[in-house]
Write a protein that holds these residues in place. Structure first.
Motif, PDB file in Angstrom:
ATOM      1  N   UNK A 198       0.830  -1.207   0.000  1.00  0.00           N
ATOM      2  CA  UNK A 198       0.000   0.000   0.000  1.00  0.00           C
ATOM      3  C   UNK A 198       0.866   1.259   0.000  1.00  0.00           C
ATOM      4  N   UNK A 199       2.180   1.094   0.214  1.00  0.00           N
ATOM      5  CA  UNK A 199       3.076   2.249   0.221  1.00  0.00           C
ATOM      6  C   UNK A 199       3.824   2.396  -1.104  1.00  0.00           C
ATOM      7  N   UNK A 200       3.694   1.396  -1.972  1.00  0.00           N
ATOM      8  CA  UNK A 200       4.452   1.388  -3.230  1.00  0.00           C
ATOM      9  C   UNK A 200       3.483   1.656  -4.378  1.00  0.00           C
ATOM     10  N   UNK A 201       3.877   2.523  -5.312  1.00  0.00           N
ATOM     11  CA  UNK A 201       2.978   2.801  -6.433  1.00  0.00           C
ATOM     12  C   UNK A 201       2.770   1.526  -7.258  1.00  0.00           C
ATOM     13  N   UNK A 234       3.627  -3.840 -10.731  1.00  0.00           N
ATOM     14  CA  UNK A 234       3.068  -4.686 -11.778  1.00  0.00           C
ATOM     15  C   UNK A 234       2.752  -3.902 -13.045  1.00  0.00           C
ATOM     16  N   UNK A 235       2.821  -4.601 -14.165  1.00  0.00           N
ATOM     17  CA  UNK A 235       2.307  -4.052 -15.407  1.00  0.00           C
ATOM     18  C   UNK A 235       0.794  -4.159 -15.324  1.00  0.00           C
ATOM     19  N   UNK A 236       0.088  -3.064 -15.586  1.00  0.00           N
ATOM     20  CA  UNK A 236      -1.362  -3.081 -15.370  1.00  0.00           C
ATOM     21  C   UNK A 236      -2.102  -3.899 -16.418  1.00  0.00           C
ATOM     22  N   UNK A 237      -1.450  -4.051 -17.582  1.00  0.00           N
ATOM     23  CA  UNK A 237      -2.109  -4.762 -18.663  1.00  0.00           C
ATOM     24  C   UNK A 237      -3.462  -4.126 -18.993  1.00  0.00           C
ATOM     25  N   UNK A 238      -3.470  -2.794 -19.037  1.00  0.00           N
ATOM     26  CA  UNK A 238      -4.662  -2.064 -19.475  1.00  0.00           C
ATOM     27  C   UNK A 238      -4.380  -1.505 -20.868  1.00  0.00           C
ATOM     28  N   UNK A 284      -2.703   5.122  -7.516  1.00  0.00           N
ATOM     29  CA  UNK A 284      -2.910   3.676  -7.417  1.00  0.00           C
ATOM     30  C   UNK A 284      -1.707   3.027  -6.730  1.00  0.00           C
ATOM     31  N   UNK A 285      -1.974   2.246  -5.718  1.00  0.00           N
ATOM     32  CA  UNK A 285      -0.891   1.580  -4.996  1.00  0.00           C
ATOM     33  C   UNK A 285      -0.722   0.152  -5.501  1.00  0.00           C
ATOM     34  N   UNK A 286       0.213  -0.534  -4.894  1.00  0.00           N
ATOM     35  CA  UNK A 286       0.507  -1.905  -5.313  1.00  0.00           C
ATOM     36  C   UNK A 286      -0.373  -2.949  -4.675  1.00  0.00           C
ATOM     37  N   UNK A 287      -1.374  -2.486  -3.944  1.00  0.00           N
ATOM     38  CA  UNK A 287      -2.279  -3.432  -3.300  1.00  0.00           C
ATOM     39  C   UNK A 287      -2.896  -4.370  -4.346  1.00  0.00           C
ATOM     40  N   UNK A 288      -3.008  -5.640  -3.997  1.00  0.00           N
ATOM     41  CA  UNK A 288      -3.494  -6.627  -4.965  1.00  0.00           C
ATOM     42  C   UNK A 288      -4.962  -6.390  -5.301  1.00  0.00           C
ATOM     43  N   UNK A 289      -5.305  -6.776  -6.523  1.00  0.00           N
ATOM     44  CA  UNK A 289      -6.657  -6.527  -7.009  1.00  0.00           C
ATOM     45  C   UNK A 289      -7.540  -7.754  -6.821  1.00  0.00           C
ATOM     46  N   UNK A 290      -7.490  -8.316  -5.623  1.00  0.00           N
ATOM     47  CA  UNK A 290      -8.302  -9.506  -5.382  1.00  0.00           C
ATOM     48  C   UNK A 290      -9.794  -9.175  -5.448  1.00  0.00           C
ATOM     49  N   UNK A 291     -10.126  -7.904  -5.200  1.00  0.00           N
ATOM     50  CA  UNK A 291     -11.540  -7.496  -5.232  1.00  0.00           C
ATOM     51  C   UNK A 291     -11.979  -7.115  -6.649  1.00  0.00           C
ATOM     52  N   UNK A 292     -11.116  -7.333  -7.629  1.00  0.00           N
ATOM     53  CA  UNK A 292     -11.480  -6.972  -8.995  1.00  0.00           C
ATOM     54  C   UNK A 292     -10.618  -5.826  -9.499  1.00  0.00           C
ATOM     55  N   UNK A 293     -10.369  -5.844 -10.794  1.00  0.00           N
ATOM     56  CA  UNK A 293      -9.505  -4.853 -11.407  1.00  0.00           C
ATOM     57  C   UNK A 293     -10.219  -3.509 -11.477  1.00  0.00           C
ATOM     58  N   UNK A 294      -9.538  -2.416 -11.109  1.00  0.00           N
ATOM     59  CA  UNK A 294     -10.186  -1.114 -11.242  1.00  0.00           C
ATOM     60  C   UNK A 294     -10.323  -0.708 -12.710  1.00  0.00           C
ATOM     61  N   UNK A 295     -11.159   0.283 -12.962  1.00  0.00           N
ATOM     62  CA  UNK A 295     -11.363   0.758 -14.327  1.00  0.00           C
ATOM     63  C   UNK A 295     -10.174   1.564 -14.835  1.00  0.00           C
ATOM     64  N   UNK A 296      -9.463   2.188 -13.889  1.00  0.00           N
ATOM     65  CA  UNK A 296      -8.318   3.006 -14.306  1.00  0.00           C
ATOM     66  C   UNK A 296      -7.340   3.134 -13.146  1.00  0.00           C
TER      67      UNK A 296
END
Lengths: 472, 212
Positions: free
Chosen positions: A7-10, A15-19, A47-59
């Motif tokens: 949560x402290x790391x951008x 990760x590569x966002x793959x957007x 956006x932090x490095x927190x994992x997207x276990x709750x789903x990928x954000x839109x941006x």
């Protein structure tokens, strides 16, 4: 090793966002207090490095600063002078080392990067990645509003980038037709699982993550040292350095070159053309590693993370499978230099990037003007030490060939070629795998600008926003 | 590894530099000044010896104290270091140098303790032998051929690469004719001069720096 605080790391660092859509905004701060106010607004947005276990954000939104940007934010002098020298100097001043000369020299860069006047200095990179163009525009309007409300900055220019679409399908290809984005290094603590071929090669042939300090400041690197970083430690820790390079691609030159040499390669047919294209890079255009599958692309391989980057070169010293000077063999030599690969562990870089400009379909007509079309890749490198990692790779492995046993020869695709340069493809007695020397290499890629950036942690961004950076 | 690698000899000399409080400037500075003006390219006097692969001259003032916890140590003297990869051995190579570039040697080594000069060859060789230390590592790019063989091999490599580039895919009979003619030309080509880079081998990029 301590657990990383994601949560402290951008997020862009981890990760590569793959957007498929991105806009990179280049800001010039007009007032330090107001720019700090903007940073305060952005603190909850980045956006932090927190994992997207709750789903990928839109941006996503991320930010980075040039040294001039940090000066304009009025960081204490005692902090500013502790940044690594190459970051303080900026990319333009490092042109001699990088080979950014001649056609790649600053006089050929976009006006954004060429303009040296004080009110045109690039201070920050504000990046939006999005799942759709609409979301991207919404996010941009939102950030524009923040900037104008705070009266903090001028957007000097923006760079849009987007995944190439082929036959209505979003691809991972770049403009020369190669599927990109295989194989970024794994770092200790950064990934949940490691992929064979991604980290460092161990004596028993397995792959382990690289030391965290090869990517992030504030952690031990492969030499057991802390990377050179600014003081105070809390400003540096969980941050990293980014190299931004706008790389223009001469698609017509590339296709003409491939046509002309493939007509003299093997059977001279379409299959030979694809094989030759694979010999330039070390991967077939779908991403299949030539070293593993030298005769044909193999889609099952590219889909299998246990195999797509899992290979070494020690059984191919002559380069008859993957040429000794092929792009991926130069920039990630694995065990090609002996010593079980240990010579390269401090020369690894993490790459991010997206293409920009319109895709030219493989069967499309092209002419003299095609190379002039604004297309290429917005290329970004993340590393703890720009001089030890990115600059070394660019100077020694892209624009020189000694380590790869290629004398003065340069990387075929990225090298800044002089007259009469050549690329040697090793071959064997198999008629479908002949040797070939491609001569008179043109510049396939031209630099259009860029700079060196510092990507701070969320804590560091807070320190900057609240004017609390204290080097004592 | 000893001093010999194939046909190449690794010669390492460590010569104490004179300490004389009355000398202005000091002898080590005088060597530095002279060395700084020597050409490092084709005009280098060391290219006049037909057996020099490389020659490096270094003035070593002292060992550098890097701070605690290292212990502080000093050399008894300043030293001139001469490192060379050459054909033959100490006696053969230094005799050749004494005969081809005696003035250069005397200009440099006159600042070293006990140097007898080049005019008395046996005293000169005795002196150099007493300064020799064993070479344990060679310059990484050293092969085991003599200098002229190496120069010829580099020329052959370049020429063959150019020949292949220009002739690949040619009809075999014609290719053979062209190759025989090419091989004849190559055989009779004059030996390239040392330390002269063909234009195609020029390296335009800035080198050096702490990342290299």
């Amino acid at each position: 090793m301590s657990k990383l605080n994601a949560t402290d790391i951008q997020g862009f660092v981890l990760r590569g966002y793959n957007m498929p859509y991105a806009r990179y905004c280049f800001l010039h701060f007009t007032s330090a207090p107001n720019a700090r106010a903007l940073m305060r607004e952005l603190l909850g947005v980045i956006t932090t490095g927190q994992l997207w276990d709750q789903g990928k954000p839109q941006s996503t939104v991320n930010i980075a600063f040039t040294h001039k940007g940090l000066v304009s934010l009025q960081l204490p002098l005692a902090t500013l002078i502790t940044f690594p020298v190459e970051f303080q100097l900026g990319m333009k001043a490092r042109g001699g080392i990088l080979g950014d000369t001649g056609i790649n020299g600053p006089e050929h860069w976009d006006n954004l990067w060429q303009d040296d006047s004080e009110d045109a200095e690039v201070h920050a990179w504000l990046a939006i990645h999005a799942l759709s163009q609409e979301v991207l525009e919404d996010r941009f309007v939102y950030l524009q509003a923040l900037i104008s409300q705070t009266e903090s900055a001028q957007i000097l220019d923006t760079q849009d980038a987007a995944a190439l679409v082929e036959g209505g399908k979003v691809t991972l290809k770049e403009h020369f037709g190669y599927t990109d984005g295989f194989g970024n290094p794994d770092y200790l603590g950064v990934c949940r699982s490691t992929q064979p071929g991604q980290g460092k090669l161990m004596p028993d042939g397995t792959w382990q993550p690289l030391a965290t300090g090869e990517l992030l400041l504030g952690y031990a690197d492969e030499a057991g040292e802390l990377p050179v970083a600014p003081v105070p430690h809390i400003l540096a820790a969980n941050g990293t350095f980014m190299v931004y390079r706008k790389l223009h691609q001469n698609v017509a030159t590339f296709r003409r070159f491939l046509d002309s040499w493939s007509s003299r390669y093997g059977a001279g047919d379409a299959q030979a053309r694809e094989k030759l294209a694979s010999k330039f890079i070390g991967r077939w255009r779908d991403g299949t590693p030539v070293e593993v599958s030298p005769d044909a692309p193999d889609p099952t391989l590219t889909q299998d993370p246990n195999r797509s980057t899992n290979f070494t070169y020690s059984n191919d010293a002559a380069g008859t499978r993957c040429p000794v000077g092929a792009h991926i063999r130069r920039v990630h030599p694995r065990d090609a230099f002996g010593f079980e690969g240990r010579l390269i562990n401090r020369r690894r870089i993490t790459r991010r990037g997206l293409p920009y400009g319109p895709y030219l379909p493989e069967d499309a007509q092209f002419d003299e003007l095609t190379d002039k079309t604004d297309r290429g890749v917005a290329f970004m490198v993340l590393n703890a030490s720009i001089s030890r990692q990115f600059e070394f790779v660019q100077q020694q492995w892209i624009n020189y060939g000694n380590d790869a046993h290629q004398g003065n020869e340069k990387d075929l695709l990225l090298g800044n070629h002089g007259p009469g340069e050549k690329y040697v493809i090793q071959g064997d007695r198999n008629a479908a795998n002949p040797p070939l020397i491609c001569a008179n290499l043109p510049n396939f890629v031209e630099l259009r600008g860029g700079d060196y950036f510092f990507i701070p942690s969320i804590t560091a961004l807070g320190l900057i926003a609240m004017n609390l950076v204290d080097p004592r | 590894m000893g001093n010999q690698n194939g046909k190449v000899y690794g010669l390492t000399l460590l010569c104490p530099i004179l300490e004389d409080d009355r000398a202005t400037p000091s002898h080590d500075l005088q060597i530095r000044y002279y060395l700084a003006q020597l050409s490092t390219g084709p005009e280098s006097p060391f290219t006049r010896s037909s057996s020099t692969h490389l020659a490096r001259l270094v003035v070593m003032d002292d060992v550098v104290y890097v701070g605690a916890p290292a212990c502080e140590e000093h050399l008894n003297s300043k030293y001139l270091i001469f490192e060379t990869n050459c054909d033959s051995d100490l006696d053969g190579y230094m005799t050749e140098l004494a005969q081809t570039i005696p003035d250069t040697l005397d200009q440099i080594w006159q600042h070293c303790t006990g140097y007898p000069g080049t005019r008395d060859l046996s005293a000169f060789l005795r002196y150099m032998r007493s300064c020799q230390i064993e070479t344990t590592f060679f310059f990484a790019a050293t092969n085991d051929k003599n200098r002229n063989e190496t120069l010829a091999a580099l020329q052959t490599q370049r020429s063959v690469a150019e020949f292949i580039t220009a002739h690949q895919g040619m009809d075999p009979a014609q290719l053979q004719r062209e190759f025989v003619a090419f091989a004849g030309r190559l055989k009779s080509a004059p030996l390239p001069k040392p330390a002269v880079f063909p234009q195609s081998a020029e390296r335009s990029i800035q080198t050096g720096g702490h990342n290299e």
